[in-house]
Design a protein around this motif. Structure first.
Motif, short mmCIF file in Angstrom:
data_model
loop_
_atom_site.label_atom_id
_atom_site.label_comp_id
_atom_site.label_asym_id
_atom_site.label_seq_id
_atom_site.Cartn_x
_atom_site.Cartn_y
_atom_site.Cartn_z
N CYS A 32 0.80 -1.23 0.00
CA CYS A 32 0.00 0.00 0.00
C CYS A 32 0.83 1.27 0.00
O CYS A 32 0.48 2.24 -0.68
N GLN A 33 1.94 1.30 0.75
CA GLN A 33 2.74 2.53 0.76
C GLN A 33 3.35 2.80 -0.61
O GLN A 33 3.50 3.96 -1.00
N ASP A 34 3.65 1.76 -1.39
CA ASP A 34 4.19 1.95 -2.73
C ASP A 34 3.12 2.48 -3.68
O ASP A 34 3.37 3.39 -4.47
N TYR A 35 1.92 1.91 -3.59
CA TYR A 35 0.81 2.43 -4.39
C TYR A 35 0.59 3.91 -4.08
O TYR A 35 0.41 4.73 -4.98
N ALA A 36 0.62 4.24 -2.78
CA ALA A 36 0.39 5.63 -2.37
C ALA A 36 1.51 6.55 -2.87
O ALA A 36 1.25 7.64 -3.37
N HIS A 37 2.77 6.10 -2.76
CA HIS A 37 3.88 6.94 -3.21
C HIS A 37 3.83 7.19 -4.71
O HIS A 37 4.09 8.31 -5.17
N VAL A 38 3.50 6.17 -5.48
CA VAL A 38 3.41 6.36 -6.94
C VAL A 38 2.25 7.30 -7.27
O VAL A 38 2.38 8.20 -8.11
N MET A 39 1.13 7.13 -6.60
CA MET A 39 0.00 8.03 -6.86
C MET A 39 0.33 9.47 -6.45
O MET A 39 -0.05 10.41 -7.16
N LEU A 40 1.03 9.64 -5.34
CA LEU A 40 1.45 10.99 -4.94
C LEU A 40 2.32 11.63 -6.01
O LEU A 40 2.13 12.80 -6.35
N ALA A 41 3.27 10.87 -6.53
CA ALA A 41 4.16 11.39 -7.57
C ALA A 41 3.37 11.80 -8.81
O ALA A 41 3.60 12.87 -9.39
N ALA A 42 2.40 10.97 -9.20
CA ALA A 42 1.58 11.28 -10.38
C ALA A 42 0.73 12.53 -10.14
O ALA A 42 0.65 13.41 -11.00
N CYS A 43 0.11 12.61 -8.97
CA CYS A 43 -0.72 13.78 -8.65
C CYS A 43 0.10 15.05 -8.66
O CYS A 43 -0.31 16.07 -9.24
N ARG A 44 1.25 15.00 -8.03
CA ARG A 44 2.09 16.19 -7.96
C ARG A 44 2.61 16.59 -9.33
O ARG A 44 2.74 17.77 -9.63
N ARG A 45 2.91 15.61 -10.16
CA ARG A 45 3.35 15.90 -11.54
C ARG A 45 2.25 16.62 -12.32
O ARG A 45 2.51 17.45 -13.17
N LEU A 46 1.00 16.28 -12.00
CA LEU A 46 -0.15 16.92 -12.65
C LEU A 46 -0.52 18.25 -12.01
O LEU A 46 -1.48 18.90 -12.43
N GLY A 47 0.20 18.65 -10.97
CA GLY A 47 -0.07 19.92 -10.31
C GLY A 47 -1.14 19.85 -9.24
O GLY A 47 -1.65 20.88 -8.79
N LEU A 48 -1.50 18.65 -8.81
CA LEU A 48 -2.53 18.48 -7.77
C LEU A 48 -1.88 18.45 -6.39
O LEU A 48 -0.83 17.82 -6.21
N SER A 49 -2.49 19.09 -5.43
CA SER A 49 -2.03 19.00 -4.05
C SER A 49 -2.48 17.66 -3.50
O SER A 49 -3.66 17.32 -3.54
N ALA A 50 -1.53 16.89 -2.99
CA ALA A 50 -1.85 15.56 -2.50
C ALA A 50 -1.00 15.25 -1.28
O ALA A 50 0.12 15.76 -1.14
N ARG A 51 -1.54 14.43 -0.37
CA ARG A 51 -0.79 14.04 0.82
C ARG A 51 -0.95 12.55 1.10
O ARG A 51 -1.92 11.92 0.70
N TYR A 52 0.04 12.01 1.79
CA TYR A 52 0.10 10.60 2.18
C TYR A 52 -0.68 10.45 3.48
O TYR A 52 -0.55 11.26 4.40
N ILE A 53 -1.47 9.39 3.57
CA ILE A 53 -2.23 9.10 4.78
C ILE A 53 -1.84 7.73 5.30
O ILE A 53 -1.80 6.75 4.55
N ALA A 54 -1.56 7.65 6.59
CA ALA A 54 -1.33 6.38 7.27
C ALA A 54 -2.48 6.17 8.24
O ALA A 54 -2.89 7.10 8.93
N GLY A 55 -3.01 4.97 8.25
CA GLY A 55 -4.13 4.71 9.13
C GLY A 55 -4.52 3.26 9.17
O GLY A 55 -3.70 2.37 8.95
N LEU A 56 -5.78 3.04 9.42
CA LEU A 56 -6.34 1.70 9.52
C LEU A 56 -7.50 1.56 8.55
O LEU A 56 -8.24 2.52 8.31
N LEU A 57 -7.66 0.36 8.03
CA LEU A 57 -8.79 0.04 7.17
C LEU A 57 -9.52 -1.13 7.81
O LEU A 57 -8.92 -2.18 8.09
N ASN A 58 -10.79 -0.94 8.07
CA ASN A 58 -11.61 -1.97 8.70
C ASN A 58 -11.45 -3.31 8.00
O ASN A 58 -11.59 -3.39 6.79
N GLY A 59 -11.12 -4.34 8.77
CA GLY A 59 -11.04 -5.69 8.23
C GLY A 59 -9.66 -6.11 7.77
O GLY A 59 -9.45 -7.28 7.45
N GLU A 60 -8.68 -5.21 7.73
CA GLU A 60 -7.35 -5.58 7.25
C GLU A 60 -6.44 -6.11 8.35
O GLU A 60 -5.54 -6.88 8.09
#
Length: 129
Positions: A32-60
């Motif tokens: 999940c952290q890799d998926y998030a890091h790649v998405m952050l890079a893509a968003c920022r490249r497109l000029g979108l403000s984006a942030r990384y979130i660490a937390g819990l997901l019900n059932g995981e």
């Protein structure tokens, strides 16, 4: 988000906390952290403000990472690991620029027969304003 989801194979143990977004994308697998890091890079490249979130997901049963994108005055949660929008099953613990801003477990163990067990209990209550 959909492009990131389809570019990866979820593979625990294939990366570490030091794996860069570029390395994870090149190898095409990660967690999940890799998926998030790649998405952050893509968003920022497109000029979108984006942030990384660490937390819990019900059932995981473990911590999870996803992304929030700022649009029209609010943060919108997107989970590229599961290719879906964040809902009430997600609990945010920390947010920042990337994993390094949101490390939940920090420490060092040494010696023989070191054993660690972790238990997390989260309770969510609605607050009336």
């Amino acid at each position: 988000m959909d492009e990131v989801f389809h570019a990866f194979t979820y593979a625990p143990g294939s990366t570490t906390v030091r794996t860069t977004a570029e390395q994870a994308l090149t190898q095409g697998s990660g967690v999940c952290q890799d998926y998030a890091h790649v998405m952050l890079a893509a968003c920022r490249r497109l000029g979108l403000s984006a942030r990384y979130i660490a937390g819990l997901l019900n059932g995981e049963g473990a911590t999870h990472a996803w992304v929030e994108v700022y649009e029209n005055g609010r943060w919108i949660g997107l989970d590229p690991t599961h290719d879906r929008m964040v809902d009430d099953g997600y609990i945010t613990i920390a947010h920042g620029r990337d994993y390094r801003d949101c490390m939940l477990d920090i420490g060092t163990f040494s010696g023989s027969n070191v054993d660690q067990r972790q238990w997390v209990n989260a309770s969510v209550h609605e607050q009336k304003l």
